[in-house]
Design an enzyme around this catalytic site. Structure first.
Site, PDB file in Angstrom:
ATOM      1  CE  LYS A   1      -3.768   2.826  -6.182  1.00 33.16           C
ATOM      2  NZ  LYS A   1      -3.600   2.182  -4.880  1.00 33.16           N
TER       3      LYS A   1
ATOM      4  CG  ASP B   1      -5.521   2.744  -1.650  1.00 30.68           C
ATOM      5  OD1 ASP B   1      -6.415   1.882  -1.744  1.00 30.68           O
ATOM      6  OD2 ASP B   1      -4.768   3.048  -2.592  1.00 30.68           O
TER       7      ASP B   1
HETATM    8  P1  NAP Z   1       5.479  -0.497  -3.454  1.00 28.78           P
HETATM    9  O1  NAP Z   1       5.173   0.940  -3.581  1.00 28.78           O
HETATM   10  O2  NAP Z   1       6.238  -1.178  -4.536  1.00 28.78           O
HETATM   11  O3  NAP Z   1       6.293  -0.707  -2.077  1.00 28.78           O
HETATM   12  C1  NAP Z   1       6.774  -1.970  -1.740  1.00 28.78           C
HETATM   13  C2  NAP Z   1       7.385  -1.923  -0.335  1.00 28.78           C
HETATM   14  O4  NAP Z   1       7.706  -3.265   0.027  1.00 28.78           O
HETATM   15  C3  NAP Z   1       8.668  -1.119  -0.268  1.00 28.78           C
HETATM   16  O5  NAP Z   1       8.752  -0.513   0.984  1.00 28.78           O
HETATM   17  C4  NAP Z   1       9.726  -2.206  -0.421  1.00 28.78           C
HETATM   18  O6  NAP Z   1      10.959  -1.868   0.145  1.00 28.78           O
HETATM   19  C5  NAP Z   1       9.110  -3.327   0.371  1.00 28.78           C
HETATM   20  N1  NAP Z   1       9.635  -4.632  -0.015  1.00 28.78           N
HETATM   21  C6  NAP Z   1       9.425  -5.302  -1.161  1.00 28.78           C
HETATM   22  N2  NAP Z   1      10.064  -6.480  -1.130  1.00 28.78           N
HETATM   23  C7  NAP Z   1      10.705  -6.556   0.072  1.00 28.78           C
HETATM   24  C8  NAP Z   1      11.511  -7.530   0.698  1.00 28.78           C
HETATM   25  N3  NAP Z   1      11.819  -8.670   0.081  1.00 28.78           N
HETATM   26  N4  NAP Z   1      11.984  -7.268   1.939  1.00 28.78           N
HETATM   27  C9  NAP Z   1      11.681  -6.130   2.565  1.00 28.78           C
HETATM   28  N5  NAP Z   1      10.910  -5.156   2.027  1.00 28.78           N
HETATM   29  C10 NAP Z   1      10.437  -5.375   0.787  1.00 28.78           C
HETATM   30  O7  NAP Z   1       4.164  -1.391  -3.246  1.00 28.78           O
HETATM   31  P2  NAP Z   1       2.722  -0.937  -2.716  1.00 28.78           P
HETATM   32  O8  NAP Z   1       1.868  -0.586  -3.874  1.00 28.78           O
HETATM   33  O9  NAP Z   1       2.861   0.032  -1.613  1.00 28.78           O
HETATM   34  O10 NAP Z   1       2.160  -2.336  -2.156  1.00 28.78           O
HETATM   35  C11 NAP Z   1       2.671  -2.935  -0.986  1.00 28.78           C
HETATM   36  C12 NAP Z   1       1.743  -4.078  -0.576  1.00 28.78           C
HETATM   37  O11 NAP Z   1       0.471  -3.569  -0.195  1.00 28.78           O
HETATM   38  C13 NAP Z   1       1.489  -5.095  -1.684  1.00 28.78           C
HETATM   39  O12 NAP Z   1       1.512  -6.383  -1.152  1.00 28.78           O
HETATM   40  C14 NAP Z   1       0.084  -4.748  -2.151  1.00 28.78           C
HETATM   41  O13 NAP Z   1      -0.607  -5.876  -2.672  1.00 28.78           O
HETATM   42  C15 NAP Z   1      -0.548  -4.300  -0.856  1.00 28.78           C
HETATM   43  N6  NAP Z   1      -1.704  -3.406  -1.066  1.00 28.78           N
HETATM   44  C16 NAP Z   1      -2.858  -3.739  -0.455  1.00 28.78           C
HETATM   45  C17 NAP Z   1      -3.978  -2.942  -0.610  1.00 28.78           C
HETATM   46  C18 NAP Z   1      -5.255  -3.322   0.071  1.00 28.78           C
HETATM   47  O14 NAP Z   1      -6.296  -2.728  -0.217  1.00 28.78           O
HETATM   48  N7  NAP Z   1      -5.215  -4.274   0.985  1.00 28.78           N
HETATM   49  C19 NAP Z   1      -3.898  -1.769  -1.382  1.00 28.78           C
HETATM   50  C20 NAP Z   1      -2.689  -1.441  -1.979  1.00 28.78           C
HETATM   51  C21 NAP Z   1      -1.588  -2.277  -1.817  1.00 28.78           C
HETATM   52  P3  NAP Z   1      12.085  -1.084  -0.695  1.00 28.78           P
HETATM   53  O15 NAP Z   1      11.716   0.363  -0.600  1.00 28.78           O
HETATM   54  O16 NAP Z   1      13.352  -1.417  -0.002  1.00 28.78           O
HETATM   55  O17 NAP Z   1      12.017  -1.608  -2.086  1.00 28.78           O
END
Ligand code: NAP
Length: 475
Positions: free
Chosen positions: A268, A304
């Protein structure tokens, strides 16, 4: 023989031609296949050295193929190294095949020429793709071939050759009866070949789309977008594209005049560098998930962001539902960036809370909003709560990013997590009278926005939602 005949009967319902792999059958009887056949038959008796299962005497192997030809098989398939031993093959057409289970050989075109020289009626080349761009070389060979040719790339990177091959001039493409019954890596079930990818309808006018990802096999996007194109009667196909090097891919695939892409993990960010146009808002977000080919210029978008905002705003009333609302967003990752910029652009008062506070501070500094650690949440009055962390995602479904007692009646609660479809956060929010918006809504809306960008028309949103729910619930 009983199982093979049953498979042939099942395959006859969907296939135009059926390959009988004698090497998969104990004591194969060509005549029994012919007696039961309702479709043209290819007889193949592949030895182990060419990726088959036959380990017996070579003369007996060839003899079975000769017998199949004499009895009335439409085609017999033998390998380049044994083509000249077949001799007389009556009315049956001779497929001379070459396999390489490791890679695409440097001398692919020379191998094809040797097959032609060996007296083939049909040339067949099946080689392992190690890079998605290998497919382009196979397509070039198919277009230039002077005798009927079957050309395909094996493996996940080669799946598109199985789908686009016939449209590029391949005499046929192989599908498997069902998942688990593949006789070569990367084969697509025949139901998907016909219903999902509509292989037999692909022609010179078919518009090409796909999802750039790595891995790609789990992606729901081919199911969603192909169903949408089909429902709208649009001559287009959407392909799974397993891409390692996104720069090389985008440059090389300009030759196929692809009309649009979805882009997902891990490309991305890097894909932005190879776009001809990316607007400032998407540059600010720093990631994109959609490419639109506008008269040869590749333009990058982020649906998104659009998808999440549409989903959230659709449950709030008024013309500018987020204007002046206090929006608290948990998370400072990739999804948070896209949604955070969107909330700010819509006039929301945003606060970003994150486990790693420095990341919240950095993102808030870029967007221009408040920030803090996760434990600040109980102290905040909010209208909208957005979870953009992965907390609550399968398999840790009993986790929640916000205690239930903080969820007040009337608040809007959104969860980006879509697996499970109803997270603990959303379940507790609904129980407390909040208005909930799920990750499924965001996912469907980002796909709807892509469809609109590509086609300029309305997307069949209900159908797209149905496909997503069906996939997520494992039906
Ligand atoms: P990412 O860039 O890896 O970011 C993950 C985020 O979650 C970070 O802020 C991280 O905090 C936090 N996190 C992870 N584990 C945690 C925990 N145990 N306690 C507290 N905070 C925690 O991931 P992303 O791509 O943005 O995806 C995030 C979520 O959105 C995923 O579940 C993904 O499946 C979902 N998503 C959904 C869609 C949709 O269309 N519905 C699209 C994209 C993503 P730190 O910074 O402290 O690590």
């Amino acid at each position: 023989m009983d199982a093979a005949l049953a498979d042939m009967k099942a395959a006859s319902k969907a296939a135009d031609v059926i390959e009988i792999r004698f090497d998969y059958v104990d004591a194969p009887e060509p005549k029994a296949f012919l007696d039961a056949a309702t479709k043209p038959l290819i007889g193949t008796h592949r030895p182990v050295r060419e990726g088959g299962r036959y380990e017996g005497d070579e003369e007996q192997r060839i003899d079975l193929l000769r017998r199949a030809a004499a009895l009335g098989f439409d085609y017999i398939d033998t390998e380049l190294d044994s083509a000249e031993r077949i001799g007389e093959h009556g009315e049956a057409k001779l497929i001379v095949s070459y396999h390489n289970f490791e890679r695409m050989p440097d001398d692919l075109e020379a191998v094809h020429a040797r097959i032609v020289d060996a007296g083939a009626d049909v040339a067949k080349l099946a080689v392992m793709a190690t890079d998605i761009c290998d497919n382009l070389r196979m397509f070039d060979l198919l277009r230039a071939a002077e005798i009927p040719t079957i050309g395909l790339c094996m493996g996940e990177e080669g799946v598109i050759s199985r789908i686009l091959g016939p449209g590029m001039g391949s005499l046929l493409s192989f599908g498997t009866l069902d998942t688990g019954k593949e006789s070569a890596p990367g084969q697509v079930p025949i139901g998907d070949m016909r219903e999902l990818y509509r292989v037999n309808e692909i022609d010179g006018e078919t518009r090409l789309y796909g999802v750039i990802a790595n891995p790609v096999a789990h992606s729901m996007s081919p199911a969603i977008h192909n169903a949408a194109f089909r429902a709208k009667g649009i001559n287009a196909v959407y392909l799974p594209l397993k891409v390692a090097d996104v720069r090389r891919f985008v440059q090389e695939f300009k030759r196929l005049d692809m009309q649009g892409y979805s882009v997902t993990i891990p490309h991305k960010v890097d894909v932005m560098d190879v776009m001809d146009e990316v607007d400032q808002f998407v540059r600010d977000i720093g990631a994109m998930n959609t490419v639109v080919n506008r008269d040869g210029r590749l333009c990058g978008y982020n649906t998104d962001c659009t998808g999440a905002l549409r989903a959230i705003e659709s449950v709030m009333g008024g013309d500018a539902p987020l204007q002046d609302k206090h929006v608290v967003m948990l998370g400072a990752g990739g999804t948070s960036r896209a949604i955070g910029y969107g909330v700010k652009a819509r006039g929301g008062r945003l606060t970003i809370l994150n486990r790693t506070v420095a990341k919240a501070e950095r993102l808030a500094g870029e967007i221009g909003c408040e920030w803090g650690p996760l434990d600040r949440l109980p102290k905040l009055q909010m209208d909208v709560l957005l979870n953009t962390t992965s907390v609550g995602m399968h398999p840790k479904m009993e986790d929640t990013p916000a205690p239930a007692e903080l969820l007040r009646e009337g608040m809007v609660v959104f969860d980006a997590v879509y697996n499970p479809m109803e997270t603990r956060l959303l379940r507790e929010a609904a129980e407390r009278g909040c208005v909930t918006v799920s990750g499924v809504d965001m996912f469907v809306n980002q796909a709807v926005a892509q469809f609109e960008l590509w086609t300029g028309g309305d997307a069949p949103e209900g159908l797209m939602r149905e496909v997503v729910i069906k996939r997520l619930s494992g039906r």
